[in-house]
Design an enzyme around this catalytic site. Sequence first.
Site, mmCIF file in Angstrom:
data_model
loop_
_atom_site.group_PDB
_atom_site.id
_atom_site.type_symbol
_atom_site.label_atom_id
_atom_site.label_comp_id
_atom_site.label_asym_id
_atom_site.label_seq_id
_atom_site.Cartn_x
_atom_site.Cartn_y
_atom_site.Cartn_z
ATOM 1 N N GLY A 31 0.709 -1.068 0.229
ATOM 2 C CA GLY A 31 0.106 -0.023 -0.074
ATOM 3 C C GLY A 31 0.791 1.151 -0.108
ATOM 4 O O GLY A 31 2.014 1.044 0.136
ATOM 5 N N CYS A 32 0.262 2.374 -0.040
ATOM 6 C CA CYS A 32 0.875 3.672 -0.371
ATOM 7 C C CYS A 32 1.643 4.087 0.834
ATOM 8 O O CYS A 32 2.860 4.394 1.266
ATOM 9 C CB CYS A 32 0.145 4.684 -0.892
ATOM 10 S SG CYS A 32 -1.468 4.821 -0.088
ATOM 11 N N TYR A 33 0.743 4.084 2.085
ATOM 12 C CA TYR A 33 1.387 4.448 3.490
ATOM 13 C C TYR A 33 2.243 3.464 3.922
ATOM 14 O O TYR A 33 3.243 3.950 4.262
ATOM 15 C CB TYR A 33 0.221 4.598 4.390
ATOM 16 C CG TYR A 33 -0.375 5.750 4.379
ATOM 17 C CD1 TYR A 33 0.036 7.147 4.698
ATOM 18 C CD2 TYR A 33 -2.019 5.804 4.550
ATOM 19 C CE1 TYR A 33 -0.581 8.208 4.622
ATOM 20 C CE2 TYR A 33 -2.673 7.135 4.604
ATOM 21 C CZ TYR A 33 -2.065 8.391 4.445
ATOM 22 O OH TYR A 33 -2.800 9.681 4.657
#
Length: 351
Positions: free
Chosen positions: A158-160
Amino acid sequence: MKISAAVVGAAGYAGVELARRLLEHPSFELELITSDSDAGQRLDAVYPAFAGRSDLVFAAHDAPELRDCDVAFLAVPHTASLALAPGLVAAGVTVVDLSADFRLKDPALYRKWYGVDHTAPELLAQAAFGLPELFGQELAAAAERHAAGQAMLVACAGCYPTATSLAAFPAVHAGLAQGVINVHAVSGVTGAGKKPSLRTHFCSANEDAQAYGVGTHRHTPEMEQILGAPGRVAFVPHLVPLNRGILSTVSMQVPAEGFGLRQAHELYARFYRDAFFVKVLPPGQQPKTSSVAGTNFAHLGLGWCETTGTLVVTSAIDNLGKGAADQAVQCANIVFGLPEERGLTTMALPV
């Protein structure tokens, strides 16, 4: 010979970024884009930026031509990949999934954080984790199996978690980070997806910054899995009025005697010395989201709080680039035996 590719969910923000990358990629041939809501419309009608560059028309998600592609990128919400990925892999299509459906190795954790049962647990052990700088061996093993004729499944980070794990991993891996790993991260509005909500409405997001999902954000167990630090991540995400970008600030207690900024910089520079897309900035320099916008690069900046013995590492990525589409292409490059940077060397606009 070109590698035929499809993007499922190409009308979303991450999906259309994938389309942009694949249309310019020297080795992949984008042959199919899907969107149930935009089926029958041309890509350049929905996104005029593609005018004169593509005559592709959106098909429905269940288009039978999907099974004729070499690779399918799934840019769809969680649970949608659960319905699509098993059949595609069984049909011999390599799947690069941008959703959360195959990231967590424990199906019980998936049930806890996403509220549904995992319907394809047999694929969890098979899925290679898509964060090349930290899980390169998994992707290299996937490339070997793919070269032997096996369709592969890649679960992109994921991005985070990407921004945060790149910042925290070297210190955690070296056994330096003690206790709670504190993460405060800000994200642009595209991180919430294309479908609008009250929080992402212009009048709510503009001229505003707000925390959300404090202690309950679904990316928390993914960070803990990547870092091998169960129960130690305190994650506070924030929404800020940017189109794209993530800035994750990670604070870790390092009680080691004689440790400081110089030692920290040496550790990180050494850890990422062979990582093309991760740039450890000089001591005293901090990253900016604008410096990585539209790219697959991650910039890391280090700070040291002498009085508290706290190492602070700040990581900037583009949530649609290194946090989604570009990282997916990087993973596909590796699985298909291509140089990992192929088609991804675009520089950010300097101003």
